[in-house]
Design a protein around this motif. Structure first.
Motif, PDB file in Angstrom:
ATOM      1  N   LEU A  21     -33.551   2.816   2.530  1.00  0.00           N
ATOM      2  CA  LEU A  21     -33.048   2.701   1.162  1.00  0.00           C
ATOM      3  C   LEU A  21     -33.574   1.419   0.538  1.00  0.00           C
ATOM      4  O   LEU A  21     -33.473   0.343   1.133  1.00  0.00           O
ATOM      5  N   THR A  22     -34.100   1.539  -0.678  1.00  0.00           N
ATOM      6  CA  THR A  22     -34.642   0.403  -1.408  1.00  0.00           C
ATOM      7  C   THR A  22     -33.888   0.273  -2.726  1.00  0.00           C
ATOM      8  O   THR A  22     -33.667   1.265  -3.424  1.00  0.00           O
ATOM      9  N   VAL A  23     -33.483  -0.927  -3.066  1.00  0.00           N
ATOM     10  CA  VAL A  23     -32.682  -1.194  -4.259  1.00  0.00           C
ATOM     11  C   VAL A  23     -33.537  -1.091  -5.518  1.00  0.00           C
ATOM     12  O   VAL A  23     -34.642  -1.632  -5.572  1.00  0.00           O
ATOM     13  N   THR A  24     -32.994  -0.400  -6.526  1.00  0.00           N
ATOM     14  CA  THR A  24     -33.657  -0.338  -7.830  1.00  0.00           C
ATOM     15  C   THR A  24     -32.869  -1.079  -8.907  1.00  0.00           C
ATOM     16  O   THR A  24     -33.436  -1.477  -9.912  1.00  0.00           O
ATOM     17  N   SER A  25     -31.547  -1.268  -8.694  1.00  0.00           N
ATOM     18  CA  SER A  25     -30.751  -2.058  -9.640  1.00  0.00           C
ATOM     19  C   SER A  25     -29.362  -2.343  -9.079  1.00  0.00           C
ATOM     20  O   SER A  25     -28.906  -1.671  -8.163  1.00  0.00           O
ATOM     21  N   CYS A  26     -28.726  -3.373  -9.649  1.00  0.00           N
ATOM     22  CA  CYS A  26     -27.352  -3.757  -9.314  1.00  0.00           C
ATOM     23  C   CYS A  26     -26.600  -3.961 -10.619  1.00  0.00           C
ATOM     24  O   CYS A  26     -27.173  -4.421 -11.595  1.00  0.00           O
ATOM     25  N   GLY A  27     -25.309  -3.657 -10.581  1.00  0.00           N
ATOM     26  CA  GLY A  27     -24.499  -3.875 -11.768  1.00  0.00           C
ATOM     27  C   GLY A  27     -23.032  -3.774 -11.433  1.00  0.00           C
ATOM     28  O   GLY A  27     -22.653  -3.489 -10.292  1.00  0.00           O
ATOM     29  N   ASN A  80     -25.692  -9.593  -5.956  1.00  0.00           N
ATOM     30  CA  ASN A  80     -26.971  -9.662  -6.634  1.00  0.00           C
ATOM     31  C   ASN A  80     -28.072  -9.443  -5.598  1.00  0.00           C
ATOM     32  O   ASN A  80     -28.559 -10.396  -5.001  1.00  0.00           O
ATOM     33  N   ILE A  81     -28.433  -8.201  -5.395  1.00  0.00           N
ATOM     34  CA  ILE A  81     -29.463  -7.859  -4.421  1.00  0.00           C
ATOM     35  C   ILE A  81     -30.766  -7.650  -5.192  1.00  0.00           C
ATOM     36  O   ILE A  81     -30.796  -6.914  -6.176  1.00  0.00           O
ATOM     37  N   PRO A  82     -31.847  -8.278  -4.758  1.00  0.00           N
ATOM     38  CA  PRO A  82     -33.107  -8.183  -5.505  1.00  0.00           C
ATOM     39  C   PRO A  82     -33.653  -6.753  -5.545  1.00  0.00           C
ATOM     40  O   PRO A  82     -33.548  -6.010  -4.570  1.00  0.00           O
ATOM     41  N   ILE A  83     -34.239  -6.403  -6.671  1.00  0.00           N
ATOM     42  CA  ILE A  83     -34.913  -5.112  -6.796  1.00  0.00           C
ATOM     43  C   ILE A  83     -36.049  -5.069  -5.783  1.00  0.00           C
ATOM     44  O   ILE A  83     -36.784  -6.035  -5.613  1.00  0.00           O
ATOM     45  N   GLY A  84     -36.141  -3.966  -5.067  1.00  0.00           N
ATOM     46  CA  GLY A  84     -37.170  -3.790  -4.058  1.00  0.00           C
ATOM     47  C   GLY A  84     -36.726  -4.158  -2.656  1.00  0.00           C
ATOM     48  O   GLY A  84     -37.439  -3.890  -1.691  1.00  0.00           O
ATOM     49  N   ALA A  85     -35.535  -4.764  -2.532  1.00  0.00           N
ATOM     50  CA  ALA A  85     -35.030  -5.120  -1.200  1.00  0.00           C
ATOM     51  C   ALA A  85     -34.658  -3.854  -0.432  1.00  0.00           C
ATOM     52  O   ALA A  85     -34.114  -2.907  -0.991  1.00  0.00           O
TER      53      ALA A  85
END
Length: 119
Positions: A21-27, A80-85
């Motif tokens: 799983l790769t992060v695309t956004s956080c909110g 706050n997880i970076p995009i792409g992590a």
């Protein structure tokens, strides 16, 4: 018959076992009724899927690569997880829903970054 869906169980750990799983956004995660922030919502995409699925009835292969998964982290405000992590879900609980039983809701205790953001 009514109420049968409450007895169906989804093994979220088994479903996620062979996926990346790769992060695309956080909110913010907001309560639907009160609109109060109750945690963090992390949008991920399956960037690798090595799960051995049974083929569809017509024989075509199944793969969930590039499917989005929204992960709810109640009680953790401001993650706050970076995009792409690349991330791992801690104690995921999944619920399958929808008219065709093809939607997935995942709630976790926490999210661990296990790989650096690429890009």
């Amino acid at each position: 018959m009514y109420g049968l869906a409450q007895y169906l169980r989804f093994d979220c750990g088994a479903f996620l076992r062979d996926k990346v799983l790769t992060v695309t956004s956080c909110g913010p995660l907001k309560d639907y009724e009160t609109k109060q922030v109750t945690g963090t919502k992390v949008i991920t995409v399956i960037t690798e899927d090595k799960t051995p699925y049974k083929p569809k009835a017509d024989g075509t292969a199944i793969c969930n690569r590039y499917e989005k998964i929204t992960v709810k982290v109640p009680g953790k405000m401001g993650l706050n997880i970076p995009i792409g992590a690349v991330v791992e879900l801690v104690n995921p609980v999944g619920t399958v829903y929808g008219e065709f039983r093809n939607q997935l809701s995942i709630t976790v205790d926490d999210i661990k970054v296990v790989g650096a953001a690429k890009g």
